[in-house]
Design a protein around this motif. Structure first.
Motif, PDB file in Angstrom:
ATOM      1  N   UNK A  32     -54.930 -27.308 -46.231  1.00 49.21           N
ATOM      2  CA  UNK A  32     -53.670 -27.353 -45.499  1.00 49.21           C
ATOM      3  C   UNK A  32     -53.868 -27.168 -44.006  1.00 49.21           C
ATOM      4  N   UNK A  33     -55.063 -27.359 -43.529  1.00 47.26           N
ATOM      5  CA  UNK A  33     -55.324 -27.212 -42.104  1.00 47.26           C
ATOM      6  C   UNK A  33     -54.633 -28.289 -41.299  1.00 47.26           C
ATOM      7  N   UNK A  34     -54.528 -28.046 -39.991  1.00 51.28           N
ATOM      8  CA  UNK A  34     -53.881 -29.030 -39.135  1.00 51.28           C
ATOM      9  C   UNK A  34     -54.663 -30.328 -39.149  1.00 51.28           C
ATOM     10  N   UNK A  35     -53.970 -31.444 -38.956  1.00 54.57           N
ATOM     11  CA  UNK A  35     -54.619 -32.748 -39.027  1.00 54.57           C
ATOM     12  C   UNK A  35     -54.022 -33.664 -37.986  1.00 54.57           C
ATOM     13  N   UNK A  36     -54.755 -34.700 -37.576  1.00 55.48           N
ATOM     14  CA  UNK A  36     -54.205 -35.660 -36.645  1.00 55.48           C
ATOM     15  C   UNK A  36     -52.958 -36.327 -37.204  1.00 55.48           C
ATOM     16  N   UNK A  37     -52.050 -36.720 -36.333  1.00 63.05           N
ATOM     17  CA  UNK A  37     -50.787 -37.306 -36.770  1.00 63.05           C
ATOM     18  C   UNK A  37     -51.009 -38.570 -37.584  1.00 63.05           C
ATOM     19  N   UNK A  38     -52.125 -39.278 -37.357  1.00 67.61           N
ATOM     20  CA  UNK A  38     -52.358 -40.549 -38.042  1.00 67.61           C
ATOM     21  C   UNK A  38     -52.679 -40.374 -39.527  1.00 67.61           C
ATOM     22  N   UNK A  39     -53.065 -39.172 -39.951  1.00 66.76           N
ATOM     23  CA  UNK A  39     -53.434 -38.995 -41.351  1.00 66.76           C
ATOM     24  C   UNK A  39     -52.183 -38.980 -42.228  1.00 66.76           C
ATOM     25  N   UNK A  40     -52.220 -39.655 -43.363  1.00 66.31           N
ATOM     26  CA  UNK A  40     -51.113 -39.678 -44.308  1.00 66.31           C
ATOM     27  C   UNK A  40     -51.565 -39.018 -45.605  1.00 66.31           C
ATOM     28  N   UNK A  41     -50.613 -38.408 -46.347  1.00 64.98           N
ATOM     29  CA  UNK A  41     -50.993 -37.816 -47.628  1.00 64.98           C
ATOM     30  C   UNK A  41     -51.668 -38.847 -48.527  1.00 64.98           C
ATOM     31  N   UNK A  42     -52.760 -38.448 -49.159  1.00 69.80           N
ATOM     32  CA  UNK A  42     -53.462 -39.345 -50.058  1.00 69.80           C
ATOM     33  C   UNK A  42     -54.515 -40.200 -49.396  1.00 69.80           C
ATOM     34  N   UNK A  43     -54.588 -40.154 -48.053  1.00 68.28           N
ATOM     35  CA  UNK A  43     -55.566 -40.973 -47.345  1.00 68.28           C
ATOM     36  C   UNK A  43     -56.976 -40.449 -47.601  1.00 68.28           C
ATOM     37  N   UNK A 103     -67.236 -32.398 -41.171  1.00 63.68           N
ATOM     38  CA  UNK A 103     -67.434 -33.802 -41.518  1.00 63.68           C
ATOM     39  C   UNK A 103     -66.126 -34.581 -41.394  1.00 63.68           C
ATOM     40  N   UNK A 104     -65.012 -33.957 -41.745  1.00 64.22           N
ATOM     41  CA  UNK A 104     -63.714 -34.613 -41.617  1.00 64.22           C
ATOM     42  C   UNK A 104     -63.392 -34.890 -40.155  1.00 64.22           C
ATOM     43  N   UNK A 105     -63.695 -33.946 -39.280  1.00 66.69           N
ATOM     44  CA  UNK A 105     -63.458 -34.147 -37.847  1.00 66.69           C
ATOM     45  C   UNK A 105     -64.252 -35.345 -37.330  1.00 66.69           C
ATOM     46  N   UNK A 106     -65.499 -35.469 -37.776  1.00 70.66           N
ATOM     47  CA  UNK A 106     -66.319 -36.610 -37.365  1.00 70.66           C
ATOM     48  C   UNK A 106     -65.773 -37.915 -37.934  1.00 70.66           C
ATOM     49  N   UNK A 107     -65.356 -37.894 -39.209  1.00 70.82           N
ATOM     50  CA  UNK A 107     -64.874 -39.110 -39.857  1.00 70.82           C
ATOM     51  C   UNK A 107     -63.574 -39.606 -39.237  1.00 70.82           C
ATOM     52  N   UNK A 108     -62.672 -38.696 -38.930  1.00 67.06           N
ATOM     53  CA  UNK A 108     -61.375 -39.087 -38.381  1.00 67.06           C
ATOM     54  C   UNK A 108     -61.501 -39.718 -36.998  1.00 67.06           C
ATOM     55  N   UNK A 109     -62.592 -39.401 -36.310  1.00 64.84           N
ATOM     56  CA  UNK A 109     -62.742 -39.878 -34.939  1.00 64.84           C
ATOM     57  C   UNK A 109     -63.936 -40.807 -34.759  1.00 64.84           C
ATOM     58  N   UNK A 110     -64.575 -41.185 -35.849  1.00 67.72           N
ATOM     59  CA  UNK A 110     -65.758 -42.055 -35.781  1.00 67.72           C
ATOM     60  C   UNK A 110     -65.400 -43.412 -35.170  1.00 67.72           C
ATOM     61  N   UNK A 111     -66.338 -43.985 -34.366  1.00 75.22           N
ATOM     62  CA  UNK A 111     -67.682 -43.509 -34.032  1.00 75.22           C
ATOM     63  C   UNK A 111     -67.740 -42.734 -32.705  1.00 75.22           C
TER      64      UNK A 111
END
Length: 246
Positions: A129-140, A174-182
């Motif tokens: 339940x941590x904070x996430x970028x606005x672009x992330x949608x449930x189930x993504x 790893x999620x932080x890297x993936x959300x902003x890759x590359x």
């Protein structure tokens, strides 16, 4: 874990110093958490065996079995988050703790409010339940190379469906890297994104966690192909992570 969290998370404080146990227990209870204490690993084990502990605050140096040894044993059998306390504020102790699977650490003497903040940050990561970028949608989910990263399940899977076991700190990194890759992310940015609490800009523990992740996902961790090091800048995934909607 969710049902217990609605009543307040259950924290186990393991420290041979009675003053610290009493102080931390009081602070946690005033913060809406349930707190149990143990003066040694021997006292902590039956409490953990009940399966009701959401996080362990674990002292590094104790009579009998020390915190590092216990953390190593605990991580081999359980995913319960661990925050280590150490009176030795040196990088080597922090790095060793993270290498054996601790989710965070705090050097003594510490501000009790900072400990509460770190506990909440680790629990948010662990509970998904941590904070996430606005672009992330449930189930993504995020697919990169032979892996799929599943934020809602806080899981990493290989393409053949096998789970790669990560600590909550490794997963958040790893999620932080993936959300902003590359995009290349500095150590300071990664610390902020993966921990959510103030950390020294000279903290090198991020390097230790990157090394742990590489050992789990790279064919050859000595010559990484997925997570690259950009000298004097930071780290990045070498390929974009493709978003898959649930």
């Amino acid at each position: 874990m969710t049902g217990r969290m609605e009543q307040g998370p259950s924290i186990l404080v393991v420290d041979d110093d009675i003053d610290i146990r009493t102080l931390v227990q009081g602070v946690l209870q005033r913060s809406g958490m349930r707190a149990q204490t143990a003066a040694s690993v021997a006292e902590a084990e039956p409490i953990l065996a009940e399966g009701r502990t959401d996080l362990v605050v674990l002292d590094l140096m104790m009579p009998g079995e020390d915190g590092l040894s216990f953390c190593r044993r605990l991580r081999s059998a359980s995913a319960v988050p661990v925050i280590m306390l150490t009176a030795i504020a040196e990088d080597v102790d922090r790095i060793v703790g993270l290498e054996i699977g601790a989710d965070d650490y705090l050097a003594k003497p510490f501000n009790p409010r900072e400990l509460v903040a770190r506990i909440k940050a680790v629990l948010r990561r662990h509970d998904g339940t941590g904070s996430a970028p606005a672009a992330r949608r449930p189930g993504a989910a995020f697919r990169f190379g032979p892996y799929r990263l599943l934020p809602d399940q806080m899981a990493l899977e290989s393409i053949d469906g096998k789970e790669v076991v990560l600590t909550s700190g490794e997963f958040a990194l790893l999620l932080a890297l993936a959300e902003r890759a590359p995009r290349v992310l500095s150590r300071e940015t990664l610390l902020d994104l993966s921990r959510g609490v103030a950390t020294s800009p000279f903290d090198r523990s991020i390097d230790s966690q990157i090394s742990r992740i590489r050992r789990k996902i790279e064919r050859d961790p000595r010559q990484p192909g997925l997570i690259k090091t950009v000298r004097n800048l930071g780290y990045a995934l070498t390929i974009p992570a493709v978003r898959e909607e649930g």
